[in-house]
Design a protein around this motif. Structure first.
Motif, PDB file in Angstrom:
ATOM      1  N   PHE A 169       0.796  -1.265   0.066  1.00 55.07           N
ATOM      2  CA  PHE A 169      -0.107  -0.057  -0.134  1.00 55.07           C
ATOM      3  C   PHE A 169       0.899   1.222  -0.023  1.00 55.07           C
ATOM      4  CE2 PHE A 169      -4.043  -2.063   2.052  1.00 55.07           C
ATOM      5  CZ  PHE A 169      -4.051  -3.179   1.260  1.00 55.07           C
ATOM      6  N   HIS A 170       1.891   1.400   0.779  1.00 52.55           N
ATOM      7  CA  HIS A 170       2.535   2.667   1.125  1.00 52.55           C
ATOM      8  C   HIS A 170       3.176   3.127  -0.300  1.00 52.55           C
ATOM      9  CE1 HIS A 170       2.619   3.479   5.525  1.00 52.55           C
ATOM     10  NE2 HIS A 170       2.199   2.165   5.464  1.00 52.55           N
ATOM     11  N   LEU A 171       3.990   2.197  -0.661  1.00 52.99           N
ATOM     12  CA  LEU A 171       4.662   2.550  -2.277  1.00 52.99           C
ATOM     13  C   LEU A 171       3.957   2.951  -3.201  1.00 52.99           C
ATOM     14  CD1 LEU A 171       7.617   2.866  -3.484  1.00 52.99           C
ATOM     15  CD2 LEU A 171       7.324   0.497  -4.302  1.00 52.99           C
ATOM     16  N   PHE A 172       2.565   1.957  -3.463  1.00 45.19           N
ATOM     17  CA  PHE A 172       1.691   2.367  -4.437  1.00 45.19           C
ATOM     18  C   PHE A 172       1.212   3.768  -4.340  1.00 45.19           C
ATOM     19  CE2 PHE A 172      -2.433   2.112  -6.469  1.00 45.19           C
ATOM     20  CZ  PHE A 172      -2.087   1.661  -7.966  1.00 45.19           C
ATOM     21  N   ARG A 176     -14.694   9.384  -5.094  1.00 46.42           N
ATOM     22  CA  ARG A 176     -13.693   8.826  -5.317  1.00 46.42           C
ATOM     23  C   ARG A 176     -12.871   8.878  -3.664  1.00 46.42           C
ATOM     24  NH1 ARG A 176     -12.257   7.672 -10.658  1.00 46.42           N
ATOM     25  NH2 ARG A 176     -13.595   9.046 -12.032  1.00 46.42           N
ATOM     26  N   GLY A 177     -12.072   7.916  -3.523  1.00 49.37           N
ATOM     27  CA  GLY A 177     -11.144   8.109  -2.292  1.00 49.37           C
ATOM     28  C   GLY A 177      -9.616   7.577  -2.250  1.00 49.37           C
ATOM     29  N   VAL A 178      -8.759   7.880  -1.514  1.00 50.89           N
ATOM     30  CA  VAL A 178      -7.317   7.396  -1.468  1.00 50.89           C
ATOM     31  C   VAL A 178      -7.195   7.422  -0.024  1.00 50.89           C
ATOM     32  CG1 VAL A 178      -5.078   7.833  -1.996  1.00 50.89           C
ATOM     33  CG2 VAL A 178      -6.717   8.255  -3.775  1.00 50.89           C
ATOM     34  N   ILE A 179      -6.863   6.055   0.406  1.00 49.94           N
ATOM     35  CA  ILE A 179      -6.459   5.704   1.699  1.00 49.94           C
ATOM     36  C   ILE A 179      -5.106   5.575   1.969  1.00 49.94           C
ATOM     37  CG2 ILE A 179      -7.301   3.371   1.913  1.00 49.94           C
ATOM     38  CD1 ILE A 179      -8.080   3.692   4.709  1.00 49.94           C
ATOM     39  N   LEU A 180      -4.467   6.069   3.093  1.00 49.93           N
ATOM     40  CA  LEU A 180      -2.949   5.475   3.171  1.00 49.93           C
ATOM     41  C   LEU A 180      -3.010   4.622   4.504  1.00 49.93           C
ATOM     42  CD1 LEU A 180      -0.168   5.465   2.685  1.00 49.93           C
ATOM     43  CD2 LEU A 180       0.037   7.276   4.267  1.00 49.93           C
ATOM     44  N   ILE A 181      -2.929   3.289   4.353  1.00 50.77           N
ATOM     45  CA  ILE A 181      -2.663   2.259   5.433  1.00 50.77           C
ATOM     46  C   ILE A 181      -2.021   1.472   5.119  1.00 50.77           C
ATOM     47  CG2 ILE A 181      -4.811   1.186   4.804  1.00 50.77           C
ATOM     48  CD1 ILE A 181      -3.961   2.073   8.528  1.00 50.77           C
ATOM     49  N   GLY A 182      -1.353   0.699   5.914  1.00 51.21           N
ATOM     50  CA  GLY A 182      -0.612  -0.430   5.514  1.00 51.21           C
ATOM     51  C   GLY A 182      -1.465  -1.554   5.134  1.00 51.21           C
ATOM     52  N   ASN A 183      -0.924  -2.511   4.286  1.00 54.71           N
ATOM     53  CA  ASN A 183      -1.636  -4.044   4.163  1.00 54.71           C
ATOM     54  C   ASN A 183      -2.022  -4.715   5.314  1.00 54.71           C
ATOM     55  OD1 ASN A 183      -1.789  -6.901   3.560  1.00 54.71           O
ATOM     56  ND2 ASN A 183      -1.229  -6.473   1.443  1.00 54.71           N
ATOM     57  N   PRO A 184      -3.279  -4.995   5.792  1.00 54.88           N
ATOM     58  CA  PRO A 184      -3.694  -5.334   7.081  1.00 54.88           C
ATOM     59  C   PRO A 184      -3.006  -6.652   7.518  1.00 54.88           C
ATOM     60  CG  PRO A 184      -5.527  -4.794   5.646  1.00 54.88           C
ATOM     61  CD  PRO A 184      -4.196  -4.613   4.894  1.00 54.88           C
ATOM     62  N   LEU A 185      -2.584  -7.440   6.367  1.00 54.47           N
ATOM     63  CA  LEU A 185      -1.771  -8.731   6.723  1.00 54.47           C
ATOM     64  C   LEU A 185      -0.293  -8.520   7.068  1.00 54.47           C
ATOM     65  CD1 LEU A 185      -1.992 -12.076   7.058  1.00 54.47           C
ATOM     66  CD2 LEU A 185      -1.469 -11.781   4.578  1.00 54.47           C
ATOM     67  N   THR A 186       0.306  -7.902   6.157  1.00 57.53           N
ATOM     68  CA  THR A 186       1.685  -7.972   6.160  1.00 57.53           C
ATOM     69  C   THR A 186       2.280  -6.786   7.243  1.00 57.53           C
ATOM     70  OG1 THR A 186       1.736  -6.419   4.267  1.00 57.53           O
ATOM     71  CG2 THR A 186       1.969  -8.928   3.667  1.00 57.53           C
ATOM     72  N   MET A 187       1.401  -5.836   7.403  1.00 54.11           N
ATOM     73  CA  MET A 187       1.791  -4.849   8.710  1.00 54.11           C
ATOM     74  C   MET A 187       1.944  -5.564   9.875  1.00 54.11           C
ATOM     75  SD  MET A 187       2.719  -1.945   7.413  1.00 54.11           S
ATOM     76  CE  MET A 187       3.477  -2.733   5.992  1.00 54.11           C
ATOM     77  N   LEU A 188       0.902  -6.558  10.024  1.00 55.11           N
ATOM     78  CA  LEU A 188       1.133  -7.335  11.400  1.00 55.11           C
ATOM     79  C   LEU A 188       2.117  -8.437  11.355  1.00 55.11           C
ATOM     80  CD1 LEU A 188      -2.673  -7.189  12.381  1.00 55.11           C
ATOM     81  CD2 LEU A 188      -0.845  -5.800  13.198  1.00 55.11           C
ATOM     82  N   LEU A 189       2.088  -9.087  10.182  1.00 52.72           N
ATOM     83  CA  LEU A 189       3.205 -10.195  10.193  1.00 52.72           C
ATOM     84  C   LEU A 189       4.573  -9.877  10.128  1.00 52.72           C
ATOM     85  CD1 LEU A 189       1.462 -12.895   7.460  1.00 52.72           C
ATOM     86  CD2 LEU A 189       1.506 -12.889   9.856  1.00 52.72           C
ATOM     87  N   GLY A 190       4.735  -8.785   9.886  1.00 52.65           N
ATOM     88  CA  GLY A 190       6.097  -8.066   9.674  1.00 52.65           C
ATOM     89  C   GLY A 190       6.614  -7.824  11.081  1.00 52.65           C
TER      90      GLY A 190
END
Length: 423
Positions: free
Chosen positions: A123-126, A297-311
């Motif tokens: 999410f962040h980079l995109f 339209r919307g643009v949200i900045l949040i981390g990928n819900p799976l990988t932000m926690l598994l990381g």
């Protein structure tokens, strides 16, 4: 005769293919929204001021990122493509450089490709590749510096030119955003520590030993210390030629002003957050949510819900492997995360936002890629592959509010607002 060990094949074509696919997706509908949104309202006027050298505006940040945005506007025009094309290219470069860093640091094909998939779908980079903000140039500069430094250690015959490239990239990263400062010092410190533990008697002038045989510590201090500062200073040259508010008192006085502006107490902001909220992925920022270009339209900045926690447990594994098994890439991931996040724990910036987690979260995803590779080697192939697939699927699920696609209703944001902090 004993059989020669297998030589892993460089997955550079896969790295290039993944980078091009990511860039193509970033470029799709890049001109939507057609007007400035979120912090573009600050940086686009500053880029216009650079083009005509009128008023030195947005003085709290270094100039390089705004200079690149201005170059894009000069080439493609003062329009959405002119604003965002070069940030998109910087995002693609960052992704490629991250994968090359992992390859030179590990010679592990799976970890290299996994890092690319995780960062591309994180999410962040995109999101930051599709907006004219400064963060993407900082990340690209640091990623290129990491790539070149890792390559210099892996292929010391190319060490000098790689270290020069490292120094230039570090200077440009610092000249994009000050967040890079604490990381920019690490390559030089790493060179000093590794050469010290190599046990060379002539510490400054010896060409033998880690991390780059053939390069003395004295020479490395030029490429990794003096050169980045010189490049950083050079990016401020336009500041002397503004017609209003030029740097007439010199670069040192200007930096005092920058520091004052960075540490000033601002009014509370509804989207401000703190580092524990970043780590747990609790607080999102809606860069855009309004009717624009004929649709909601919307643009949200949040981390990928799976990988932000598994990381997070992955980083603990990396730290353990770095200490117990002396695996340098694992140790580097854990250290870079701790330093880049620790900076925000002590930074004298009273109002902070989730986009400040861009750098630590990217490093964390690299640590997750290394951990998944270890799981795969331990026989957990389906788990390792499954995490990558799930990360991509979650990216696809959130895609509409990552890329400002048209939404069905004014309250469509509820589809993705899983937590109260994501509203």
């Amino acid at each position: 005769m004993s059989r020669a060990p297998d030589q892993p094949i460089d997955p550079i074509r896969w790295c290039a293919a993944l980078t091009l696919a990511f860039w193509a997706l970033v470029l799709w509908n890049l001109a939507i929204p057609s007007g400035p949104y979120f912090d573009e309202i600050h940086y686009l006027p500053a880029a216009r001021d650079l083009l005509d050298l009128s008023t030195f505006s947005n003085r709290e940040h270094p100039l390089f990122g705004k200079e690149i945005i201005a170059v894009g506007m000069a080439i493609f025009g003062d329009n959405p493509w002119g604003w965002r094309f070069l940030p998109s290219a910087a995002g693609a470069l960052a992704l490629f450089a991250i994968m090359r860093t992992v390859w030179f640091g590990t010679l592990d094909r799976f970890a290299t490709i996994a890092a690319g998939i995780l960062v591309a779908s994180g999410f962040h980079l995109f999101v930051h590749s599709r907006i004219a903000m400064l963060d993407i140039f900082m990340i690209a500069g640091l990623a290129v510096a990491a790539w070149q430094f890792a390559a210099a250690m892996r292929e010391p015959e190319t060490g000098r030119r790689r270290l020069i490239a490292t120094g230039i990239a570090l200077g440009l990263a610092m000249a994009s955003k000050w967040n890079a400062l604490v990381i920019a010092a690490l390559p030089g410190l790493a060179f000093l520590v590794l050469r010290w533990f190599a046990g060379r008697r002539r510490l400054l002038l010896s060409r033998r030993g880690m991390p780059v045989p053939g390069i003395t510590l004295a020479e490395a201090s030029v490429w990794l210390g003096v050169l980045p500062l010189a490049v950083y200073a050079a990016t401020f040259l336009p500041g002397y030629f503004y017609s209003i508010n030029p740097m007439s008192e010199g670069i040192v006085a200007h930096h005092r002003l920058m520091l004052d502006l960075q540490t000033q107490v601002l009014q509370p902001h509804p989207y401000q957050s703190t580092w524990p909220e970043w780590v747990m992925n609790w607080r999102a920022i809606w860069y855009l949510y309004e009717p624009v270009d004929g649709a909601q339209r919307g643009v949200i900045l949040i981390g990928n819900p799976l990988t932000m926690l598994l990381g997070l447990p992955a980083l603990l594994w990396c730290m353990w492997q770095g200490i117990a098994a002396r695996r340098p890439m694992h140790a580097a991931a854990a250290l870079l995360y701790a330093v880049s996040l620790g900076f925000w724990m002590v930074a004298a910036k009273p109002v902070q936002f989730y986009y400040h987690y861009f750098l630590p979260s990217t490093v964390m995803l690299v640590g997750l890629a290394l951990t998944l590779s270890d799981l795969r080697e331990a026989g957990w192939r389906r788990v390792a592959t499954g995490v990558l697939v799930a990360s991509v699927l979650l990216f696809a699920y959130f895609y509409e509010v990552l890329a400002a696609e048209s939404l069905a209703r004014t309250n469509s944001f509820l589809t993705w607002a899983w937590l109260s902090g994501w509203v």
